[in-house]
Design an enzyme around this catalytic site. Structure first.
Site, PDB file in Angstrom:
ATOM      1  CG  HIS A 118       8.200   2.024  -3.875  1.00 27.13           C
ATOM      2  ND1 HIS A 118       7.120   1.951  -3.031  1.00 27.13           N
ATOM      3  CD2 HIS A 118       8.819   3.197  -3.587  1.00 27.13           C
ATOM      4  CE1 HIS A 118       7.092   3.026  -2.255  1.00 27.13           C
ATOM      5  NE2 HIS A 118       8.120   3.804  -2.571  1.00 27.13           N
ATOM      6  CD  GLU A 119      11.586   5.065  -5.428  1.00 30.23           C
ATOM      7  OE1 GLU A 119      11.003   6.153  -5.528  1.00 30.23           O
ATOM      8  OE2 GLU A 119      11.847   4.539  -4.332  1.00 30.23           O
ATOM      9  CG  HIS A 122       6.792   7.511  -5.382  1.00 26.35           C
ATOM     10  ND1 HIS A 122       5.785   7.738  -4.467  1.00 26.35           N
ATOM     11  CD2 HIS A 122       7.764   6.843  -4.706  1.00 26.35           C
ATOM     12  CE1 HIS A 122       6.139   7.231  -3.290  1.00 26.35           C
ATOM     13  NE2 HIS A 122       7.334   6.670  -3.412  1.00 26.35           N
TER      14      HIS A 122
HETATM   15 ZN   LIG Z   1       8.489   5.750  -2.031  1.00 26.36          ZN
END
Ligand SMILES: [Zn+2]
Length: 248
Positions: A118-119, A122
């Site tokens: 998930h990171e 980003h």
């Molecule tokens: Zn996030």
């Protein structure tokens, strides 16, 4: 997984009537928001803890999975570091650093792999200059300014009966709400990017992906709860301002 502490400010619940204290029912709105945030936060902790105990079949730790996801996206200039705390994982676009918490960095679990991916989502958004992320970064100083000044300005407007200050307080608080609104597409998009790579690259199997989706959905719900809580606080300011204008 990173929540701006300044946006979590709950306003105090003192009643301020015409010279006497009365029960301020609008404080209930703050309490409802607080309850929503607590439920969402307990939910993400439970879900994370459950899938943190299930080992990923690939045996990849969060840090290893992050490296694979980044490289697959053609990103080689982002460094992966360890950060203290629980669920403190985040991507810092200024220093191009992916910081993974103790429980994510070195653990080979479904939860760790998904949070790390998930990171990376980003980082990929940053690389592609994903619109909502760019907008969100632009809004950070405005949102901080708004959330720290809104209550003092609004309170001064109430005490001295100056309607323009009430309006200014509401506008300032809206900046913080806007920030949280823009955060939603950024978070949901990072998770969907993460799941796509985890699936395409075979880092997680089909069953593992189902668990991973639950972890990321629970994490996204904390942002929804934070937004709902802020909207309730904004509503409270509007009601208080309306009440004061009626009395004047
Ligand atoms: Zn996030």
């Amino acid at each position: 997984m990173y929540i701006l502490a300044s946006n979590m400010n709950a306003f105090y619940g003192r009643g301020y009537g015409s010279g006497y204290y009365m029960f301020d029912w609008t404080y209930l709105l703050v309490l409802i928001g607080l309850a929503l945030s607590l439920i969402a936060s307990a939910n993400v902790k439970n879900t994370f803890n459950h899938y943190a105990k299930i080992r990923s079949r690939s045996n990849l730790t969060g840090a290893m999975a992050a490296e694979r996801v980044l490289h697959r996206a053609g990103i080689y200039d982002v460094s992966i570091q360890k950060v203290a705390g629980n669920l403190t994982d985040h991507y810092d676009p200024r220093s191009k650093t992916l910081r993974l918490s103790d429980s994510t960095y070195g653990t080979a679990s479904i939860a760790a792999v998904c949070v790390a991916a998930h990171e990376c989502g980003h980082a990929i958004q940053d690389q592609k200059q994903y619109g909502p992320l760019v907008l969100r970064s632009t809004l950070v100083p405005l949102a901080n300014f708004g959330s720290s000044l809104s209550w003092p300005v609004f309170f001064a407007g109430l005490i001295f009966s100056i309607p323009p200050l009430l309006t200014a307080g509401i506008i300032l608080f809206s900046l913080a709400v806007l920030f949280q609104l823009v955060t939603l597409p950024v978070e949901f998009n990072a998770s969907s990017r993460a799941l796509k790579v985890l699936e395409a690259d075979g880092i997680l199997g089909t069953e593992e992906l189902a668990g991973g989706k639950k972890v990321l959905r629970a994490a996204a719900l904390t942002y929804v709860a934070a937004l709902a809580s802020s909207i309730l606080q904004l509503l409270r300011l509007i009601i208080l301002a309306g009440g004061r204008r009626d009395r004047d």
